[in-house]
Design an enzyme around this catalytic site. Structure first.
Site, PDB file in Angstrom:
ATOM      1  N   ASP A 486     -29.860 -60.968 -69.984  1.00  0.00           N
ATOM      2  CA  ASP A 486     -30.506 -61.204 -68.937  1.00  0.00           C
ATOM      3  C   ASP A 486     -29.431 -60.473 -68.404  1.00  0.00           C
ATOM      4  O   ASP A 486     -29.644 -60.349 -67.308  1.00  0.00           O
ATOM      5  CB  ASP A 486     -30.205 -62.566 -68.313  1.00  0.00           C
ATOM      6  CG  ASP A 486     -29.597 -63.753 -68.630  1.00  0.00           C
ATOM      7  OD1 ASP A 486     -28.950 -64.101 -69.730  1.00  0.00           O
ATOM      8  OD2 ASP A 486     -29.152 -64.750 -68.250  1.00  0.00           O
ATOM      9  N   ARG A 490     -21.370 -64.477 -68.070  1.00  0.00           N
ATOM     10  CA  ARG A 490     -21.122 -65.376 -67.788  1.00  0.00           C
ATOM     11  C   ARG A 490     -21.753 -66.174 -69.010  1.00  0.00           C
ATOM     12  O   ARG A 490     -22.196 -65.907 -69.902  1.00  0.00           O
ATOM     13  CB  ARG A 490     -21.854 -65.429 -66.900  1.00  0.00           C
ATOM     14  CG  ARG A 490     -23.750 -66.308 -66.698  1.00  0.00           C
ATOM     15  CD  ARG A 490     -24.275 -66.086 -65.302  1.00  0.00           C
ATOM     16  NE  ARG A 490     -25.397 -65.904 -65.189  1.00  0.00           N
ATOM     17  CZ  ARG A 490     -26.265 -65.966 -64.192  1.00  0.00           C
ATOM     18  NH1 ARG A 490     -26.315 -65.258 -63.432  1.00  0.00           N
ATOM     19  NH2 ARG A 490     -27.663 -66.058 -64.641  1.00  0.00           N
ATOM     20  N   ASP A 491     -21.799 -67.319 -68.610  1.00  0.00           N
ATOM     21  CA  ASP A 491     -21.966 -68.322 -69.921  1.00  0.00           C
ATOM     22  C   ASP A 491     -23.606 -68.693 -69.908  1.00  0.00           C
ATOM     23  O   ASP A 491     -23.576 -69.378 -70.130  1.00  0.00           O
ATOM     24  CB  ASP A 491     -21.169 -70.430 -69.938  1.00  0.00           C
ATOM     25  CG  ASP A 491     -21.592 -70.220 -68.277  1.00  0.00           C
ATOM     26  OD1 ASP A 491     -22.141 -69.685 -67.202  1.00  0.00           O
ATOM     27  OD2 ASP A 491     -21.429 -71.092 -67.977  1.00  0.00           O
ATOM     28  N   GLU A 492     -24.150 -67.638 -70.161  1.00  0.00           N
ATOM     29  CA  GLU A 492     -25.376 -67.510 -70.216  1.00  0.00           C
ATOM     30  C   GLU A 492     -25.972 -66.566 -71.937  1.00  0.00           C
ATOM     31  O   GLU A 492     -26.034 -66.778 -72.662  1.00  0.00           O
ATOM     32  CB  GLU A 492     -26.380 -66.894 -68.947  1.00  0.00           C
ATOM     33  CG  GLU A 492     -27.890 -67.079 -69.498  1.00  0.00           C
ATOM     34  CD  GLU A 492     -28.375 -67.592 -67.279  1.00  0.00           C
ATOM     35  OE1 GLU A 492     -27.898 -67.761 -66.902  1.00  0.00           O
ATOM     36  OE2 GLU A 492     -29.567 -68.131 -68.007  1.00  0.00           O
ATOM     37  N   ASP A 499     -36.685 -60.787 -68.447  1.00  0.00           N
ATOM     38  CA  ASP A 499     -36.120 -59.638 -67.867  1.00  0.00           C
ATOM     39  C   ASP A 499     -35.854 -58.997 -69.367  1.00  0.00           C
ATOM     40  O   ASP A 499     -36.432 -57.753 -68.671  1.00  0.00           O
ATOM     41  CB  ASP A 499     -34.552 -60.234 -68.047  1.00  0.00           C
ATOM     42  CG  ASP A 499     -33.817 -61.609 -67.500  1.00  0.00           C
ATOM     43  OD1 ASP A 499     -34.918 -62.543 -68.121  1.00  0.00           O
ATOM     44  OD2 ASP A 499     -33.000 -61.290 -67.093  1.00  0.00           O
ATOM     45  N   TRP A 557     -43.005 -64.400 -68.233  1.00  0.00           N
ATOM     46  CA  TRP A 557     -41.528 -64.946 -69.098  1.00  0.00           C
ATOM     47  C   TRP A 557     -42.553 -65.072 -70.453  1.00  0.00           C
ATOM     48  O   TRP A 557     -42.000 -63.731 -71.223  1.00  0.00           O
ATOM     49  CB  TRP A 557     -40.883 -65.647 -68.722  1.00  0.00           C
ATOM     50  CG  TRP A 557     -39.454 -65.936 -68.293  1.00  0.00           C
ATOM     51  CD1 TRP A 557     -38.118 -65.184 -68.310  1.00  0.00           C
ATOM     52  CD2 TRP A 557     -39.570 -65.434 -66.202  1.00  0.00           C
ATOM     53  NE1 TRP A 557     -37.564 -65.189 -66.904  1.00  0.00           N
ATOM     54  CE2 TRP A 557     -37.926 -65.155 -66.046  1.00  0.00           C
ATOM     55  CE3 TRP A 557     -40.762 -65.140 -65.491  1.00  0.00           C
ATOM     56  CZ2 TRP A 557     -37.848 -64.814 -64.896  1.00  0.00           C
ATOM     57  CZ3 TRP A 557     -40.085 -65.121 -64.309  1.00  0.00           C
ATOM     58  CH2 TRP A 557     -38.832 -64.671 -64.065  1.00  0.00           C
ATOM     59  N   GLU A 770     -28.318 -58.374 -60.207  1.00  0.00           N
ATOM     60  CA  GLU A 770     -29.252 -60.203 -60.862  1.00  0.00           C
ATOM     61  C   GLU A 770     -29.736 -60.013 -59.185  1.00  0.00           C
ATOM     62  O   GLU A 770     -30.901 -60.219 -59.569  1.00  0.00           O
ATOM     63  CB  GLU A 770     -28.462 -60.669 -61.021  1.00  0.00           C
ATOM     64  CG  GLU A 770     -29.204 -62.481 -60.952  1.00  0.00           C
ATOM     65  CD  GLU A 770     -28.471 -63.852 -61.102  1.00  0.00           C
ATOM     66  OE1 GLU A 770     -27.586 -63.901 -61.650  1.00  0.00           O
ATOM     67  OE2 GLU A 770     -29.068 -64.345 -62.313  1.00  0.00           O
ATOM     68  N   HIS A 790     -26.999 -57.006 -64.122  1.00  0.00           N
ATOM     69  CA  HIS A 790     -28.329 -57.892 -64.738  1.00  0.00           C
ATOM     70  C   HIS A 790     -29.846 -56.375 -64.804  1.00  0.00           C
ATOM     71  O   HIS A 790     -30.014 -56.241 -63.453  1.00  0.00           O
ATOM     72  CB  HIS A 790     -29.202 -59.053 -64.039  1.00  0.00           C
ATOM     73  CG  HIS A 790     -29.606 -59.857 -64.447  1.00  0.00           C
ATOM     74  ND1 HIS A 790     -27.824 -60.728 -64.834  1.00  0.00           N
ATOM     75  CD2 HIS A 790     -30.409 -60.838 -64.300  1.00  0.00           C
ATOM     76  CE1 HIS A 790     -28.741 -62.180 -65.031  1.00  0.00           C
ATOM     77  NE2 HIS A 790     -30.294 -62.252 -64.513  1.00  0.00           N
TER      78      HIS A 790
HETATM   79  C1  BGC Z   1     -31.103 -65.545 -65.434  1.00  0.00           C
HETATM   80  C2  BGC Z   1     -32.735 -64.762 -65.896  1.00  0.00           C
HETATM   81  C3  BGC Z   1     -33.711 -65.245 -66.138  1.00  0.00           C
HETATM   82  C4  BGC Z   1     -34.052 -67.212 -65.498  1.00  0.00           C
HETATM   83  C5  BGC Z   1     -35.332 -67.698 -66.044  1.00  0.00           C
HETATM   84  C6  BGC Z   1     -31.316 -67.119 -65.570  1.00  0.00           C
HETATM   85  O1  BGC Z   1     -30.823 -67.934 -65.618  1.00  0.00           O
HETATM   86  O2  BGC Z   1     -30.144 -65.149 -65.570  1.00  0.00           O
HETATM   87  O3  BGC Z   1     -32.261 -64.118 -65.629  1.00  0.00           O
HETATM   88  O4  BGC Z   1     -35.060 -64.836 -66.564  1.00  0.00           O
HETATM   89  O5  BGC Z   1     -33.163 -67.106 -65.461  1.00  0.00           O
HETATM   90  O6  BGC Z   1     -35.494 -67.887 -64.051  1.00  0.00           O
END
Ligand code: BGC
Length: 920
Positions: A486, A490-492, A499, A557, A770, A790
């Site tokens: 995504d 960041r911490d993701e 996405d 998704w 984003e 994003h």
């Molecule tokens: C992400 C998104 C992802 C979403 C789900 C977020 O934290 O960065 O891009 O699709 O969560 O809603």
């Protein structure tokens, strides 16, 4: 006399050169499973593809012949063939399935092709290419996973681990292959050198189900006395992943497995394997973590650790680790590599006094730093995407990701630092405690991503649109790091399915993503639940977590499971991905059907959905959700996925499924209309996203389309801007164009104020944001979940290539076997060039309005055909290469409302005609 001789000489030279310029047709670019000469593959029936080059027009392949041999010499002599197709009458040049006897583990096969063209003239045999099998039987793994007695108990990165072993070879070597993988990320070294230039190996898969191993040809690296070694860091396996603070998600102990097979010239062979005789040690990498960065102490370097005759007395014995070997698979995707280097453009001292370098581009990778100083001095590098309103270094949006590298000098002249197992998403680098004077030359931005082949370019007469395209492409490079993420900072950095899904068609224009998505979709299928539920992120690091995100199955998704294989099929003509993903596709559609129940409505009360995530919502500045009803979106998507599944079943000749899913689709459509469409064609959610979904997925009854289209257009006009989120945005311009409202689509594209695609560019964005208002016009940055990189909204790229540029896939002839050319000038643009490197070769759809003429260059690769629709073109004024069309072409013209149409064979064509009607 003299001049006569000169003249005849010139004529002769001209004659020779023109003979030379009409080159014979050739077969080139032989690929096996999307790779050139791959080694270590485990696809038992690999697919072979090639391209044909020709100077001529209308060139098609009419037949081909493939031959395969275990030896290159034999192949070229046509002897000892293991497979030969003979002459096959066919124009198929992609994905011919190898049909010879099964190859054994580690066996190499050489192959070549010749083809016949339309004049039944055979080409010469192509240059030989090869593929080589990997380890096909898990019993052949004689190596063990080895590790250290280092088990993570706290949420903290431990030092990376070093392993080594010395060995001798005392006979001439014919070839050597090393097969290697790890629990964690590894870097393999042999005799002082890093093996291969892949990064972040063994790659990111759903580790519980499958773990990739790499194969490297190390024949040239071996010598008499050898040392082989590996560095292993936490990576995705044991480091931080997911924003919920997950650590050591896949395992608490790092490990490596190395199997080196040496084939000697005398026919014998030997295998060196990782086992308890290897030695292990910590080294200079004190901490390495995907999110937090790397801490490196150069004083702890162990000079010569990867060479023979190293003093390993301080190293400990490696431990054997128990870990499954039947999950080992060869990689099918695309390795991550360092692709590009970027020098900083400016050294800034911020108002707070921070020393910051600006690369001028938001990238993913790290900074290589040159530094000289005293032993023990420590330099810290911090990474950020932006400076805040005041011009200070801004890291709030990285949330818990520390994104910090530090380097402690050893004090021996110029030292160069690059981290090993981390990456950052950044444009700005803060340099803390740099000894001496920091200049621009000291630091270089290293751009890393999955090494996809660049395939698409889109340029126009408008520099801002070109910047948008650049931002979209950077968003793709920055987020395709072994998995589609995504965001990269960041911490993701998770494999969010939504996405990936919305961006996949745009992605397939910009780069060749076939192999990349093939790999990731396998993980999607493996993580899919038995009842068909598709997880929201893949690899599924949310298993066991609490909350809605962990539930999986969100509309738009989870539909990645169905839509993305179809995208790959459409863009590359790859039928196998449909075969391999079929159960997964079906599983997801069946799941929705089961959960929806008798009313066929895939409503939010039956399953939790995000809906049109991050849509514009003027009443809710926090942008918490969407204004389009989630129920409507979900049922629309359920219908769309069902129709794709039925089309897939048709391609795969699964006739029973075709009729089953057709009738399911019919039921969903009826339910949708009953529930969400008024008898007057208005949707219960009267929003751009609702109309875009319903009109583009064909959910509006025929007789109401016009009315719905009007409502849609009215809404766009009323706002004067887009109001869509993640699910509506990709369809917005496409659907406006579909209903004949290019004027509105271009208005949205050209808009520079918030919310729009160009607004971020007015704020200096070099990637896609984003949120529509990630940064406000006054420079304020929204706190919390907010990324400057994003790619989702970049999904408008698909429309730019297809509609503005006019380079389109013919759904009936996927993979660009037949190409549809139909540009749509508008929005004040005076030119657009859409170019795409298809699997058949280069395609171009380039138009320009100049001197009141519309100029259109079309390039159709050999072995394909194209149908051109000339916008507002008229048969009487159409010129080809500045001349009137010859009668045979004239005859082929078809008159349509959109302009005249012409179907053409391969070649390069320059058309022109008066642009009177196109100027407005
Ligand atoms: C992400 C998104 C992802 C979403 C789900 C977020 O934290 O960065 O891009 O699709 O969560 O809603």
């Amino acid at each position: 006399m003299k001049s006569k001789i000169l003249l005849s000489l010139l004529v002769l030279i001209f004659a020779i050169s023109s003979v030379h310029s009409a080159k014979a047709d050739e077969v080139v670019n032989l690929v096996c499973e999307y790779h050139t000469n791959p080694i270590g593959i485990d696809i038992e029936k690999p697919r072979l593809s090639w391209q044909m080059t020709s100077d001529g027009q209308n060139v098609m392949q009419t037949a081909y012949e493939i031959r395969v041999s275990a030896s290159k010499n034999d192949l070229q002599k046509g002897m000892n063939l293991i497979w030969s197709t003979g002459k096959i009458e066919s124009d198929k040049s992609l994905d011919i399935i190898y049909g010879g006897p099964a190859l054994k583990s580690m066996q190499r096969a050489y192959w070549q092709v010749r083809i016949w063209n339309t004049k039944n003239k055979a080409t010469a045999w192509s240059a030989p290419a090869y593929w080589e099998m990997g380890v096909l039987d898990s019993n052949l793994w004689s190596a063990s996973y080895i590790g250290m007695n280092d088990i993570t108990t706290e949420k903290k990165s431990h030092p990376s681990q070093y392993f080594r072993k010395e060995f001798q070879t005392n006979k001439p070597i014919k070839s050597a292959r090393v097969y290697v993988t790890s629990l964690g990320l590894y870097e393999l070294h042999l005799n002082g050198k890093k093996v291969g230039n892949d990064l972040f190996t063994p790659g990111y898969t759903t580790y519980n189900h499958r773990l990739q191993y790499q194969t490297y040809d190390v024949t040239q690296l071996l010598q008499e006395n050898n040392a082989i070694g590996a560095i292993v860091g936490d990576g995705w396996y044991r480091g931080n992943i997911g924003w919920k603070g997950d650590y050591a998600f896949y395992g608490k102990q790092l490990g490596v497995l190395v199997q080196l097979k040496v084939d000697y010239a005398d026919g014998t062979s030997e295998t060196i394997v990782s086992d308890e005789n290897w030695k292990a040690s910590y080294g200079p990498i004190l901490e390495s973590d995907m999110y937090n960065g790397e801490k490196y102490d150069a004083r702890l370097e162990m000079e010569g650790w990867d060479e023979s005759n190293f003093d390993e007395s301080k190293w400990t014995q490696a431990q054997i680790l128990e870990h499954r070997k039947d999950i080992l698979v060869a990689p099918q995707g695309v390795p991550v590599k360092a692709i590009e280097e970027i020098k900083p453009i400016e050294l800034i001292t911020t108002p707070k006094g921070e020393i910051v370098l600006d690369l001028g581009q938001n990238i993913v990778g790290w900074a290589r730093m040159k530094v000289s100083g005293k032993a023990g001095e420590k330099v810290t590098l911090k990474f950020a995407e932006v400076l805040d309103k005041e011009g200070n270094f801004y890291t709030v949006n990285l949330r818990a990701a520390e994104a910090t590298d530090s380097y402690i000098l050893k004090g021996e002249g110029e030292e160069v630092f690059e981290p090993h197992f981390t990456s950052h998403g950044f444009r700005y680098i803060q340099v803390i405690d740099y000894p001496g004077t920091l200049n621009l030359d000291a630091v270089t931005g290293i751009v890393i991503h999955s090494d996809m082949e660049p395939t698409g370019t889109f340029t126009t007469s408008d520099p801002m649109i070109n910047q948008l395209q650049s931002n979209i492409q950077w968003g793709q490079k920055d987020n395709l790091l072994d998995i589609p993420t995504d965001c990269p900072q960041r911490d993701e950095r998770a494999g969010w399915t939504g996405d990936a899904q919305v961006f996949s068609m745009t992605a397939a224009y910009n780069f060749n993503v076939a192999a990349f998505y093939t790999k990731w979709l396998k993980d999607l299928a493996l993580d899919q639940h038995e009842n068909g539920l598709v997880t929201n992120v893949v690899p599924d690091i949310l298993t066991g977590a609490q909350g809605v995100a962990a539930m999986g199955g969100a509309t738009g998704w989870a539909d990645a499971a169905v839509i993305m294989p179809w995208t790959v099929y459409q863009s590359y003509g790859d039928k196998r991905i449909l075969e391999e993903q079929y159960n997964s596709m079906k599983g997801w559609v069946d799941y929705m059907e089961n959960e929806s129940g008798e009313d066929y409505l895939w409503n939010n009360n039956k399953h939790w959905h995000w809906g049109d995530w991050l849509a514009f919502d003027a009443n809710n500045p926090a942008y918490n959700g969407s204004v389009t009803e989630k129920d409507l979106i979900a049922t629309a998507y359920a219908y769309y996925s069902t129709t794709i599944l039925s089309k897939t079943a048709k391609v795969l000749s699964k006739n029973e499924d075709v009729s089953n899913y057709d009738s399911l689709a019919k039921n969903i459509k009826e339910a949708f209309i009953k529930e969400y469409v008024t008898p007057n064609g208005r949707l219960v959610s009267h929003t751009q996203t609702a109309y875009a979904l319903a009109l583009s997925f064909d959910l509006i009854p025929e007789n109401l389309i016009e009315k719905s289209a009007e409502y849609f257009a009215e809404d766009v006009k009323k706002f004067g801007h887009l109001t869509t989120g993640f699910l509506g945005t990709p369809l917005l311009c496409t659907t406006l164009s579909k209903i004949g409202r290019d004027d509105l689509a271009f208005m949205l594209l050209n808009r520079k104020e918030f919310p729009s695609w160009l607004y971020p560019i007015t704020m200096g964005a070099t990637t896609i944001w984003e949120r529509w208002d990630t940064q406000k016009p006054d420079g304020t940055i929204i706190e919390g979940m907010n990324s400057f990189n994003h790619y989702s909204y970049g999904a408008v790229g698909e429309w730019m290539y297809q509609h503005v540029g006019g380079l389109q896939i013919d759904p009936e002839n996927p993979g660009y076997k037949h190409i549809l050319f139909h540009p749509h000038p508008g929005g004040g643009l005076t030119s657009a060039k859409a170019e795409f490197l298809s699997r058949y070769g280069q395609i171009k759809s380039n138009w320009e309005i100049k001197d009141d003429m519309f100029h259109y260059e079309v390039v159709i690769p050999t072995n394909t055909t194209g149908t051109v629709t000339f916008p507002q073109g008229e048969s009487t004024t159409l010129l080809l290469n500045q001349k009137k069309l010859k009668p045979d072409m004239q005859e082929k013209l078809q008159l349509t409302e959109a302009g005249v149409k012409l179907t053409l064979g391969s070649g390069t064509y320059h058309f022109s005609y008066p642009a009177m009607k196109l100027k407005s």
